[in-house]
Motif scaffolding. Structure first.
Motif, mmCIF file in Angstrom:
data_model
loop_
_atom_site.group_PDB
_atom_site.id
_atom_site.type_symbol
_atom_site.label_atom_id
_atom_site.label_comp_id
_atom_site.label_asym_id
_atom_site.label_seq_id
_atom_site.Cartn_x
_atom_site.Cartn_y
_atom_site.Cartn_z
ATOM 1 N N PHE A 53 0.860 -1.178 0.000
ATOM 2 C CA PHE A 53 0.000 0.000 0.000
ATOM 3 C C PHE A 53 0.899 1.231 0.000
ATOM 4 N N PHE A 54 0.762 2.041 -1.043
ATOM 5 C CA PHE A 54 1.626 3.200 -1.261
ATOM 6 C C PHE A 54 0.845 4.480 -0.991
ATOM 7 N N ILE A 55 1.318 5.271 -0.030
ATOM 8 C CA ILE A 55 0.678 6.542 0.313
ATOM 9 C C ILE A 55 1.345 7.650 -0.492
ATOM 10 N N HIS A 56 0.556 8.313 -1.329
ATOM 11 C CA HIS A 56 1.063 9.268 -2.318
ATOM 12 C C HIS A 56 1.044 10.685 -1.730
ATOM 13 N N MET A 57 2.152 11.083 -1.082
ATOM 14 C CA MET A 57 2.231 12.371 -0.389
ATOM 15 C C MET A 57 3.048 13.417 -1.149
ATOM 16 N N GLY A 58 3.369 13.141 -2.395
ATOM 17 C CA GLY A 58 4.146 14.105 -3.176
ATOM 18 C C GLY A 58 3.855 13.928 -4.652
ATOM 19 N N PRO A 59 4.453 14.751 -5.518
ATOM 20 C CA PRO A 59 4.256 14.589 -6.962
ATOM 21 C C PRO A 59 4.661 13.203 -7.445
ATOM 22 N N SER A 60 4.294 12.875 -8.681
ATOM 23 C CA SER A 60 4.325 11.488 -9.143
ATOM 24 C C SER A 60 5.610 11.064 -9.842
ATOM 25 N N GLU A 61 6.493 11.994 -10.157
ATOM 26 C CA GLU A 61 7.648 11.631 -10.985
ATOM 27 C C GLU A 61 8.543 10.586 -10.322
ATOM 28 N N PHE A 62 8.802 10.721 -9.033
ATOM 29 C CA PHE A 62 9.659 9.757 -8.345
ATOM 30 C C PHE A 62 9.041 8.363 -8.398
ATOM 31 N N PHE A 63 7.746 8.276 -8.159
ATOM 32 C CA PHE A 63 7.034 7.004 -8.247
ATOM 33 C C PHE A 63 7.064 6.474 -9.671
ATOM 34 N N ILE B 238 -2.813 5.124 -2.713
ATOM 35 C CA ILE B 238 -3.845 5.967 -2.106
ATOM 36 C C ILE B 238 -3.445 7.421 -2.255
ATOM 37 N N SER B 239 -4.372 8.233 -2.758
ATOM 38 C CA SER B 239 -4.143 9.665 -2.922
ATOM 39 C C SER B 239 -5.365 10.427 -2.435
ATOM 40 N N ASN C 204 -0.859 16.490 -6.099
ATOM 41 C CA ASN C 204 0.154 15.439 -6.065
ATOM 42 C C ASN C 204 0.061 14.530 -7.284
ATOM 43 N N ASP C 205 -1.139 14.238 -7.719
ATOM 44 C CA ASP C 205 -1.315 13.336 -8.855
ATOM 45 C C ASP C 205 -0.803 13.943 -10.156
ATOM 46 N N ASN C 206 -0.946 15.266 -10.307
ATOM 47 C CA ASN C 206 -0.758 15.875 -11.626
ATOM 48 C C ASN C 206 0.335 16.941 -11.721
ATOM 49 N N SER D 299 -2.612 17.726 6.058
ATOM 50 C CA SER D 299 -3.675 17.019 5.356
ATOM 51 C C SER D 299 -3.252 15.648 4.838
ATOM 52 N N ASP D 300 -2.003 15.493 4.405
ATOM 53 C CA ASP D 300 -1.594 14.204 3.847
ATOM 54 C C ASP D 300 -1.629 13.080 4.876
ATOM 55 N N ALA D 301 -1.553 13.428 6.154
ATOM 56 C CA ALA D 301 -1.628 12.393 7.193
ATOM 57 C C ALA D 301 -2.991 11.710 7.188
ATOM 58 N N GLY D 302 -3.999 12.375 6.640
ATOM 59 C CA GLY D 302 -5.333 11.791 6.576
ATOM 60 C C GLY D 302 -5.381 10.501 5.782
ATOM 61 N N MET D 303 -4.458 10.345 4.821
ATOM 62 C CA MET D 303 -4.433 9.110 4.041
ATOM 63 C C MET D 303 -3.989 7.926 4.890
ATOM 64 N N VAL D 304 -3.017 8.145 5.767
ATOM 65 C CA VAL D 304 -2.556 7.081 6.654
ATOM 66 C C VAL D 304 -3.653 6.749 7.668
#
Length: 306
Positions: free
Chosen positions: A142-152, A174-175, A180-182, A272-277
């Protein structure tokens, strides 16, 4: 009377256990990977020179949630400062490193699972590739997406080059954030200071998923910002009153989370990103300051851990 009291206590413990063990998106004590931004060293090639400082608070909060839920061993990778092409921190405080190192010290995380992308990009990338490529139906990631997507995206690309594309069918991303997605640090003409060759253009999460042959699983929960209502979700704008319980908490590590939040240069109460965890481990995508307070309870380092 004793029988009634016994039944009441058992019912309470059952409900508490059910709350703690509840999980989002079918999570069952599986491996967790997280990648965040938070870069503070100016990137002079982009219109926005630094990252959104929300992760300065979100990272300690997210790691507190994992520690409180006794899932530290499930965290197999945490990378941060993941703005690709941004420089290492030489003249600016590396706020993300301060938060990560504090969490490691406070809650006993394995420091070998944490990677500063701006300091050692290749090491960070290799580790994310490692945890992606071993994913199976029995052992998903399970990958928590807390930043832009290029590294992933680059990690997915490497997994495919290694002939492990089928493993990506067991990666669950999870985003909650369209940003972060775009967001593109390179290749968006609206924000690039200089033209970027097509070969150096960054990629969106949609492109990363497409690269996997749409094998990667994706879930976008509700936006975890609620600036219009301080009592909802994980971003209360300039209203700090809903977080004062952390400032006054008897557990010094909880007080430390509050101090990290206060590092936001604009005085904004936002992690806000902590909400995903929180969603992953509780099944609740509608967290709040009050729910977080109840979740933390007496603290993270207490003997009872409740």
């Amino acid at each position: 009377m004793k029988h009634v009291l016994f039944v009441f206590i058992c019912s309470f413990l059952f409900l508490y256990a059910d709350y703690v063990d509840a999980a989002g998106w079918g999570y069952k004590n599986n491996r967790i990977a997280i990648s965040a931004d938070g870069n503070n060293q100016p990137d002079v090639m982009h219109f926005w020179t630094t990252a959104d400082p929300d992760d300065w608070g979100a990272t300690p909060a997210a790691l507190a949630i994992i520690a409180k839920a006794n899932k530290k061993n499930q965290l197999v990778h945490f990378s941060y400062n993941n703005f690709m092409n941004s420089p290492p921190h030489t003249t600016a405080i590396n706020e993300m490193a301060v938060g990560v190192e504090g969490a490691i010290q406070n809650w006993g995380y394995d420091s070998n699972k944490f990677f500063d992308v701006s300091e050692d990009y290749q090491k960070a990338l290799n580790d994310l590739v490692r945890v992606l490529q071993v994913s199976t139906k029995e052992d998903p990631l399970f990958f928590i997406h807390m930043g832009p997507s290029e590294f992933f995206y680059r990690a997915v690309q490497q997994v495919i080059k290694l002939g492990k594309i089928e493993s990506l069918a067991h990666v669950y991303v999870i985003s909650h954030s369209g940003y972060n997605d775009n967001h593109l640090r390179r290749g968006d003409p609206k924000f690039d200071k200089k033209p970027v060759p097509a070969s150096q253009k960054h990629h969106t999460l949609t492109e990363a998923i497409a690269l996997s042959g749409n094998r990667i699983q994706y879930k976008k929960i509700i936006d975890q910002n609620a600036k219009w209502d301080a009592n909802q979700l994980w971003h209360s704008e300039h209203d700090w009153s809903v977080w004062l319980w952390m400032k006054e908490h008897k557990d010094e590590t909880v007080r430390w989370i509050y101090q990290r939040m206060k590092r936001h240069p604009n005085g904004v109460a936002d992690f806000s990103d902590a909400g995903m965890v929180y969603f992953l481990l509780t099944g609740d995508e509608n967290g709040s300051p009050k729910k977080f307070e109840q979740f933390i309870g007496k603290g993270i380092n207490t003997n009872s851990n409740k």
